[in-house]
Design an enzyme around this catalytic site. Structure first.
Site, PDB file in Angstrom:
ATOM      1  N   GLU A 171       0.837  -1.197   0.000  1.00  0.00           N
ATOM      2  CA  GLU A 171       0.000   0.000   0.000  1.00  0.00           C
ATOM      3  C   GLU A 171       0.872   1.248   0.000  1.00  0.00           C
ATOM      4  O   GLU A 171       0.487   2.282  -0.546  1.00  0.00           O
ATOM      5  CB  GLU A 171      -0.938  -0.004   1.210  1.00  0.00           C
ATOM      6  N   HIS A 173       7.723 -27.014   2.681  1.00  0.00           N
ATOM      7  CA  HIS A 173       6.951 -28.103   2.086  1.00  0.00           C
ATOM      8  C   HIS A 173       5.839 -27.547   1.189  1.00  0.00           C
ATOM      9  O   HIS A 173       4.857 -28.244   0.917  1.00  0.00           O
ATOM     10  CB  HIS A 173       6.368 -28.982   3.189  1.00  0.00           C
ATOM     11  N   LYS A 197     -14.115   1.402  -4.044  1.00  0.00           N
ATOM     12  CA  LYS A 197     -15.137   1.788  -3.063  1.00  0.00           C
ATOM     13  C   LYS A 197     -16.281   2.541  -3.734  1.00  0.00           C
ATOM     14  O   LYS A 197     -17.467   2.299  -3.452  1.00  0.00           O
ATOM     15  CB  LYS A 197     -14.523   2.680  -1.983  1.00  0.00           C
TER      16      LYS A 197
END
Length: 543
Positions: A353, A384, A504
């Site tokens: 950000e 793994h 938004k």
């Protein structure tokens, strides 16, 4: 400011890169037996080994010259002086003031902000002690046993990470939960086994209007009132971290239980502000202040240390070196301590950000790569999972290993085995295994290519004696200031986040189209329109 790629210091690095890009770490270590001890630095309880990087002394000299040419020292000083270096929002950037000692002087517009910072910390401490001691009771008189932090972004990631990292220091008779996602499943699972009469909600939203946070907060209030049945209960079961007293009061929270912070605190830099209230309740004020002291120790190191001994500066410049010259696109954060399992997610917001920008401070498009992608998993789980790609894949990945000499939970040989794996992975990445070595071990010739490791994979290693609140603070501050260093080199604003806004706005337009009982006429692209129609059909709403 002159375009980065046009300055002599950058051109010198380009020339130098062409000269050393194919030099193997095996050769660098063979030619300099003291490299592993010399290319280290230490501060604030952290030991930093950067010897397994594809750099020479000349590389480091050129990177330091680049930092000087880009005015890094002046930019650091400007931040600590409270100048408005967040130019797109006309704000100071002073998260460092949140952990300054009580007698410090840090000015914003001529006013010392440190007394106000400590006034809030003192109020937080008093409230935290009330909750921890049982003096703060719920509406029915029961003591609070459950704390649910409702926030998102910096109001969630920092508190979650700090709680998980320092869980060993927490009050174990308190249950902490965190709700961030607007997905109702998040709230439902976080509260499923909680008694409303024993639950305190911390609603963290500076404006008290954040969509996700306030949606969850209203759901929490309804959940509480369904059980307790009296609006007066809200004041005993909710507190706010906000600066909007009117909205806090309208919600039903007593503004005496509102803890504020300032516009010079960015969300992703806010875990040491009132946003850390849940952390302080869990750990207690003394441990929280220890964490602040660790932050401050690294802040002062960053502000005062010479660049060639400065941990955040070296780390940030190495990130630039790989991103802009080797084309490295990702950084793997590999903590060999399970308490740091949320640290990679925290760093994703802090780094991506901050430095996920494509224009300079003057608004010109950049012509070079900026912030890399951060990801990771605690050791040895990642070994793994994705280490295969790091060892033998075609992409170069920069790795940060983080480990501790002592464990907080001694169990037989567990910790020695854990750390043996960390040291081994860094060694294997650096030096690999040649085809000749594989054949000498008895590997069949046809299989040898599959069991050859090219090595020359760079990594940093951070080591501390143990994971304490102070060490966590220093570690987070190191990455904060590394991000600052990178942003200064790239001439970008590391302290705004306009990229989150467009989605938004569009969500605000789409939500009524999803919820309307009457079929809307969505005016989007054909894909979005079709998805809206499909969603409404499956929800049984009119088409």
């Amino acid at each position: 400011m002159t375009l980065l790629t046009q300055i002599p210091e950058w051109r010198a690095l380009e020339t130098h890169y062409r000269a050393i890009r194919d030099v193997h770490l095996r050769r660098l270590f063979a030619e300099d037996p003291g490299r592993g001890e010399r290319m280290t630095a230490e501060a604030a309880g952290l030991f930093f080994d950067y010897s397994k990087n594809r750099v020479t002394d000349e590389t480091l000299r050129l990177l330091m010259a680049l930092a000087e040419a880009r005015g890094l020292r002046a930019r650091i000083d400007a931040m600590f002086r409270g100048e408005r270096i967040n130019i797109t929002e006309n704000r100071a950037v002073l998260h460092v003031a949140l952990r300054a000692p009580r007698g410090a002087v840090i000015l914003v517009d001529g006013v010392n902000v440190v007394p106000d910072v400590h006034a809030v910390l003192d109020r937080m401490a008093a409230f935290a002690e009330q909750v921890r001691s049982g003096a703060w009771s719920g509406f029915t008189g029961k003591p609070i046993r459950n704390i649910v932090n409702i926030g998102i972004g910096g109001s969630d990631l920092g508190p979650v990470m700090a709680y998980e990292a320092l869980r060993s220091y927490s009050r174990r008779n308190l249950t902490l939960r965190f709700v961030s996602n607007i997905d109702g499943n998040d709230f439902a699972e976080a509260t499923r086994d909680l008694d409303p009469a024993e639950t305190l909600f911390i609603v963290a939203s500076k404006t008290f209007t954040t969509l996700e946070t306030m949606t969850n907060a209203r759901t929490a209030r309804a959940w509480l009132l369904a059980a307790l049945g009296d609006d007066a209960a809200v004041a005993r079961h909710f507190v706010a971290v906000s600066t909007n007293a009117a909205e806090v009061a309208k919600f039903g929270i007593d503004t005496a239980n509102m803890f504020g912070f300032w516009d010079w605190v960015g969300g992703r830099y806010s875990m040491t502000s009132a946003i850390g209230l849940s952390t302080m309740i869990a750990l207690g004020p003394d441990h929280f202040r220890d964490m602040l002291a660790g932050f401050h120790a690294m802040d002062e190191h960053f502000r005062t240390a010479p660049f060639d001994r400065n941990l955040p500066v070296i780390h940030g410049l190495l990130t630039v070196w790989y991103a802009n010259f080797f084309g490295v696109e990702t950084v793997a954060i590999l903590p060999y301590d399970n308490y740091l399992k949320r640290f990679p997610a925290y760093l994703q917001q802090l780094t991506m950000e901050s430095n996920g920008k494509s224009v300079t401070l003057s608004g010109e498009p950049v012509t070079y790569q900026t912030g890399p992608i951060y990801w990771g998993e605690p050791g040895t789980n990642g070994q793994h999972s994705f280490y295969q790609l790091i060892h033998q894949g075609t992409r170069l990945v920069l790795c940060d290993f983080i480990g501790f000499a002592e464990t907080l939970n001694p169990l037989g040989a567990h910790h020695d085995l854990l750390m043996a794996n960390m040291f081994a992975q860094a060694e294997a990445l650096a030096f690999g295994k040649t085809t000749e070595e594989a054949l000498a071990e008895g590997t069949p010739a046809w299989l040898a290519p599959h069991r050859t490791f090219p090595g020359n994979r760079p990594s940093n290693t951070f080591l501390a004696e143990r994971l304490t609140p102070a060490v966590l603070g220093a570690l987070v501050a190191l990455y904060e200031h590394s991000v600052f260093t990178q942003g200064a080199i790239w001439d970008i604003n590391s302290f705004d986040q306009w990229g989150v806004e467009l989605g938004k706005v569009l969500a605000g337009r789409i939500a009524p189209e999803l919820m309307s009982e009457v079929a809307p006429s969505p005016a989007h692209d054909s894909s979005t329109n079709a998805l809206i129609r499909r969603y409404r059909a499956w929800r049984g709403r009119a088409l």
